[in-house]
Design an enzyme around this catalytic site. Sequence first.
Site, PDB file in Angstrom:
ATOM      1  N   SER A 175       1.710  -2.527   7.349  1.00 16.70           N
ATOM      2  CA  SER A 175       2.133  -1.870   6.248  1.00 16.70           C
ATOM      3  C   SER A 175       3.196  -2.760   5.508  1.00 16.70           C
ATOM      4  O   SER A 175       3.104  -4.232   5.283  1.00 16.70           O
ATOM      5  CB  SER A 175       2.642  -0.408   6.497  1.00 16.70           C
ATOM      6  N   ASP A 427      -9.058   2.066   5.092  1.00 13.51           N
ATOM      7  CA  ASP A 427      -7.587   2.053   4.452  1.00 13.51           C
ATOM      8  C   ASP A 427      -7.329   1.876   3.118  1.00 13.51           C
ATOM      9  O   ASP A 427      -7.915   0.905   2.554  1.00 13.51           O
ATOM     10  CB  ASP A 427      -6.835   0.936   5.268  1.00 13.51           C
ATOM     11  N   HIS A 452      -5.321   2.763   8.451  1.00 15.31           N
ATOM     12  CA  HIS A 452      -4.192   2.028   8.110  1.00 15.31           C
ATOM     13  C   HIS A 452      -3.767   1.238   9.599  1.00 15.31           C
ATOM     14  O   HIS A 452      -3.474   1.912  10.566  1.00 15.31           O
ATOM     15  CB  HIS A 452      -3.151   2.743   7.629  1.00 15.31           C
TER      16      HIS A 452
END
Lengths: 493, 493
Positions: A175, A427, A452
């Site tokens: 991320s 994602d 994710h």
Amino acid sequence: MWGGWLFCLAWVGDFGRAQSIFAPLRLHEASRPDPSRLLGLHAYRTCCITQKIDHFGFAENRTFKQRYLLADQHWKKGVGSILFYTGNEGDISWFANNTGFMWNVAEELGAILVFAEHRYYGESLPFGNKSYTDAKHLNYLTSEQALADFAILIQHLKNTIPGAQNTPVIAIGGSYGGMLAAWFRMKYPHIVIGALAASAPIWQFDSLVPCGSFYKIVTEDFRKGGLGCSETIRNSWAAIKRIAGTEKGLQWLSHTFHLCSPLKTTTDVINFKELLREAWIYLAMVDYPYEAAFLQPLPAWPVKVICKYLKNPKLPDRLLLQNIFQAVNIYYNYTGKASCLNLTQTATKSLGLRGWSYQACTEMVMPMCSDGINDMFEPQKWDLHSYSEDCFKTWGVRPRPYWIPTIYGGKNISAHSNIIFSNGGLDPWSGGGVTKNITDTLVTIMIPEGAHHLDLRANNPSDPISVLQARLLEVHYMKLWLQKQKRVKKCPK
Amino acid sequence: MWGGWLFCLAWVGDFGRAQSIFAPLRLHEASRPDPSRLLGLHAYRTCCITQKIDHFGFAENRTFKQRYLLADQHWKKGVGSILFYTGNEGDISWFANNTGFMWNVAEELGAILVFAEHRYYGESLPFGNKSYTDAKHLNYLTSEQALADFAILIQHLKNTIPGAQNTPVIAIGGSYGGMLAAWFRMKYPHIVIGALAASAPIWQFDSLVPCGSFYKIVTEDFRKGGLGCSETIRNSWAAIKRIAGTEKGLQWLSHTFHLCSPLKTTTDVINFKELLREAWIYLAMVDYPYEAAFLQPLPAWPVKVICKYLKNPKLPDRLLLQNIFQAVNIYYNYTGKASCLNLTQTATKSLGLRGWSYQACTEMVMPMCSDGINDMFEPQKWDLHSYSEDCFKTWGVRPRPYWIPTIYGGKNISAHSNIIFSNGGLDPWSGGGVTKNITDTLVTIMIPEGAHHLDLRANNPSDPISVLQARLLEVHYMKLWLQKQKRVKKCPK
């Protein structure tokens, strides 16, 4: 209990509705570090390093303590490596405990694991409890300062761990942490020999990708989750609008959704819709193939589970919204322990969210928009002007949307090397990610069934083959870098 | 008349004697831009761009005007390039007029020439005449901020010059400007396709090279300048000491050296020796093969000229020092116009020197030392502690000697590409420069007969073959980068 946050921007009170990119991520108590996991093979020591508050100026010469976690039980001195997690916006122990991949490969790579906390998060607060007081105190919360912290920390580790001086270092992150890993390799290739950037939307800036891509992917996830699913959610907004038009309707909504305090004002309704949107977004992000408690405790493939309640988009308003409640209740109350749903318990209480909100108002400006046609959300244009006004009101700063592409290269990154960009097909952040190979050493790995950064999570019997393959490839590339490094050392030019 | 400065650190009043790395460079009036040179083929426009005072923080949102010079008369739209001079510590017009190389190759490369002024120098003052008030105002004088200015400026040029959007840019700089050119390519490879770093001592930091290398090379230049030359200078320090021990001796020195005000205190004597040291250092740096007025008006091969007066190191003190005067008088008074030599007219009056002094007290910490054995100077150890104390007294800041290697990679720069490091064999700065090829695309060019970035100067009939070859190679590499860029554009991966 509110804790760590991950991509949890810009939704602060009223502000940022149109700009609300990342709704708050609520870390459920169940996902907090379980002390028993930290024993034996998964044990780590908590350490601190003194860092300059400002690496890029000399008027501010004070320091602060940055926390990092260190696990060296798998280290093979002389041949091993250092796997360095470039911490993102939250408590570092949370990332250490949700990055099972690093623990899984530590032995194979004879690696020291390091998890470095990002300044202004967790316990790494430059000005203690004054860190978030005002723009002046927040001035050192930038990605550049964080990268400089990482560089200094690695040099410190190499200088102080006996035998580690020449140990090659690989950056790993997911991320925002994935962006940091990639940027770290780009800006400090003398310090890390390569980077694994998992689910890192380094192109979700300026106009590098269409602003609608994020919500389009969320919608696509729900479309695939079951017949009528995304359509039902799309129709829910108008249903809410119609019902919220009367006082009785507001009462009905409050009752049906088990809200802790009843809806009264327009702002309440906005917050209520935000709560729903947040649920859909995060369900798409954490649509993992097994029961997990990354953000909330959730069943395996939660989007599919939820879509079972959302098969009929043509129902009358109240029936449709009752189904929406059933669905959203899975997200907010899977354990069934909550007696009511709290609208006001927003993420503003979380330091993590506050930090990210500030970062989103300065560097990390990620344009988002929805049109209600290509996605299932209410139409919301990207409006930089009002975004900037809101930022100024909240933090006393103005965003610089051009800056990240200017400093980190935007789409023109082919001069760099040794970065793996992995992305999950499920994602929503993959829309801003690097999903096509750029050069032989800037490679991408797609995980069609992945949400994710699924690849960074610990191995699980329910893992789809694609993520197992991804992890194998990731280790393969890391070994390549390590071998090349060794060759260079043996036979210098 | 005092003007631009080049590598002119740390010598501020009493402070920095032991640390005095670069004595002030005095820009003689004769080397100021001659308006007639700016006509026709050498014409440029003076422009300004609005820059953020702080690129790396958001609390300071004010802006300032950065000056740059633009010459587009040689530009071949569609096929040409942009040659971008990364301005260093001085008035940018001075660099534009002393970088004849760029003017010489502009037509061949169909290039727009841009000379960007470094913030805090020349007319590019972030806080106007308050820029040097205190550490708070000086806080934005760093190499990182300067590089960010350059990046923003190039993006601005590409966006505003019609047809320039896809024009490849090459960074060029000499001395500190050469470091900036190299670092610019390292940190912003998406903005410049390559860099020519002329006489850039990027390794003159921390302990990357021995601190004595600089003075050793100066000494070697004088040793080669003539029999007895370096030995005479080495013996002069003790002679001064002996003579300065009495009041009569001080009078004699003041008279013999035509000092404007007589030597009285110990500090006067220190400043006097500094003046001599400065002369020797800069003579070595500007030992060009033709009459030039880069720093001072000087004859061709000035070291040889001066060494004619310094053949006999065994003379009695007064005779030896009379010869020293003859020699130093060539440096300070070649035109013969000066009626006396002014000790107090130090460089502290120059904004350029003040800026460099601050930079040397923060990032640009270049350890220097002499031992009087391997060099001809008085022994001076490198003493970081007292250096830091002096910096704190003068500027209220403390140096961070580790920082430049941390952020720019020290000797571990092989991950980068497309940088030419050129060095002159006579240049004392070559001791801290890159003088051996690192990879196929990080290449070095040695110019044995070259002083400080001779290759960047305009072609001259007296140029030695080595510098002509260097310039040919430099253009060759630039063309290679440009061709590769074109191929990439035609056949994207």
